[in-house]
Scaffold this active site. Structure first.
Site, PDB file in Angstrom:
ATOM      1  N   PRO A 167      86.332 108.523 127.807  1.00 26.86           N
ATOM      2  CA  PRO A 167      87.039 107.287 127.463  1.00 26.86           C
ATOM      3  C   PRO A 167      86.084 106.154 127.111  1.00 26.86           C
ATOM      4  CG  PRO A 167      87.197 107.728 129.816  1.00 26.86           C
ATOM      5  CD  PRO A 167      86.606 108.948 129.197  1.00 26.86           C
ATOM      6  N   GLU A 225      83.654 111.665 137.815  1.00 28.00           N
ATOM      7  CA  GLU A 225      83.273 110.398 137.183  1.00 28.00           C
ATOM      8  C   GLU A 225      82.459 110.601 135.913  1.00 28.00           C
ATOM      9  OE1 GLU A 225      84.255 107.257 138.275  1.00 28.00           O
ATOM     10  OE2 GLU A 225      85.566 108.555 139.457  1.00 28.00           O
ATOM     11  N   ARG A 266      91.933 122.411 111.387  1.00 30.55           N
ATOM     12  CA  ARG A 266      92.914 122.436 110.298  1.00 30.55           C
ATOM     13  C   ARG A 266      92.324 121.957 108.978  1.00 30.55           C
ATOM     14  NH1 ARG A 266      95.587 117.676 109.201  1.00 30.55           N
ATOM     15  NH2 ARG A 266      97.534 118.744 108.706  1.00 30.55           N
TER      16      ARG A 266
END
Length: 277
Positions: free
Chosen positions: A92, A119, A161
C-alpha cells in the site's frame, strides 16, 4: 513471459490456473512458478518473521528467507534463459498500479512478485535487489489487505490479458477504461447485448443504427459522462488538448470547462453549472 511468485501461502495463487491466465499457461504463453518462502527457512518452526526494531505492533518479514529465496529464483530463471527480471513488490506504500504500468510490465520477459504479510518485508531486501534489477513497488488501491497475494492476482490478470494471443480478439482491450490513446484518462461507457428489449428496457437506438460514426461518438460521449460522474479527478487532470471539439461540447453540457488558472495546481478543468437535460 515468465512469472515467479514467492509467498508463504502458495494455495492463495490457485486462481492463476483458471480463466484467461490458466488458458495462457496451458498454451505456454505464460510460465508461472509459485514458490513457498518457508522452503528457505532453516529452523524447526520455519520462521519467516520477527519483531520490529524500534518497537511497535506487528511483525516484520526476515531478510534471510527472502534473500535466499530470491537468489534461488533468479539462478533458476537465468539458467532457463528467462531474460531480464523485474521485481514487483505489492505494498500500500507503493505507486498506484495503473493500466499504463500494466502495459509497461506486459512488455517485460520476466516478473518476480514478493507478496508480503504482517508489517511487510525488511527494507534491506528491497534495497539489495534494486541494485540488481528494476523494482516496482505498487499499490492496487488506498486500503490495506492482510497480504499481498490478492494484489499479485490483480496485477497478473491485468498484465496477462495484454500479452499477444491471450485475448481471443486482439482489439478487445483497445477501448478499455484507461487504455493508452484516446481512452487513457476515461472510463469505458455502458455495453449491451441481445435481446434488444428486456423487462421493458430497450438498448439505445444508435447501437441499432449501423452508423459506425454515430456509434463511436455515442460511446465516446458515454465514456465522458461516466468519467465525469464517477471519476471527476481524471477529468480535472486532463490536458484540454486531449479532447476534440465534440468532446469539449459534451464536457460543457456535463458542466465542465477548461480552467486557465488550474494548471499550476495540476488541474486543467473545473466544474461549472451543468446544462444537461
Amino acid at each position: 513471459m515468465r512469472l515467479d511468485v514467492v509467498t508463504i501461502f502458495p494455495e492463495y495463487l490457485e486462481p492463476l490456473n483458471v480463466s484467461l491466465v490458466g488458458k495462457a499457461r496451458a498454451r505456454g504463453q505464460l510460465n508461472v512458478q509459485v514458490h513457498d518462502l518457508r522452503e528457505w527457512t532453516y529452523d524447526r518452526h520455519n520462521t519467516v518473521d520477527d519483531t520490529p526494531y524500534g518497537g511497535g505492533p506487528g511483525m516484520v518479514m526476515k531478510t534471510d528467507p527472502w534473500g535466499d529465496a530470491l537468489d534461488s529464483v533468479l539462478a533458476e530463471g537465468y539458467e532457463s534463459g528467462a531474460g531480464a527480471p523485474t521485481l514487483i513488490v505489492p505494498t500500500p506504500s507503493g505507486r498506484p498500479f495503473t493500466q499504463e504500468l500494466a502495459v509497461e510490465l506486459s512488455e517485460r520477459p520476466w516478473l518476480i512478485f514478493t507478496p508480503a504479510r504482517y508489517e511487510g518485508i525488511d527494507r534491506r531486501v528491497i534495497d539489495e535487489y534494486v541494485t540488481r534489477m528494476p523494482v516496482h513497488e505498487v499499490s492496487i488501491g488506498d486500503y490495506v489487505l492482510a497480504g499481498g497475494e490478492a494484489a499479485v492476482l490483480v496485477v497478473t490478470e491485468a498484465v496477462a490479458r495484454l500479452l499477444p494471443g491471450v485475448l481471443g480478439n486482439a482489439e478487445s482491450h483497445r477501448d478499455d477504461s484507461f487504455a493508452p490513446g484516446a481512452m487513457a484518462s476515461l472510463l469505458e461507457g455502458p455495453v449491451y447485448t441481445k435481446p434488444p428489449e428486456w423487462r421493458g428496457r430497450d438498448i439505445p437506438d444508435v447501437l441499432l443504427s449501423g452508423h459506425h460514426g454515430k456509434i463511436a461518438r455515442w460511446r465516446r460521449d458515454e465514456a465522458l459522462r461516466r468519467t465525469t460522474a464517477n471519476r471527476p479527478d481524471l477529468i480535472e487532470r486532463c490536458d484540454p488538448r486531449a479532447f476534440d471539439k465534440k468532446d469539449r461540447e459534451m464536457l460543457s453540457i456535463l458542466g465542465w470547462m477548461p480552467d486557465p488558472e488550474g494548471e499550476r495546481f495540476g488541474r486543467f478543468w473545473r466544474r461549472t453549472e451543468a446544462v444537461e437535460e
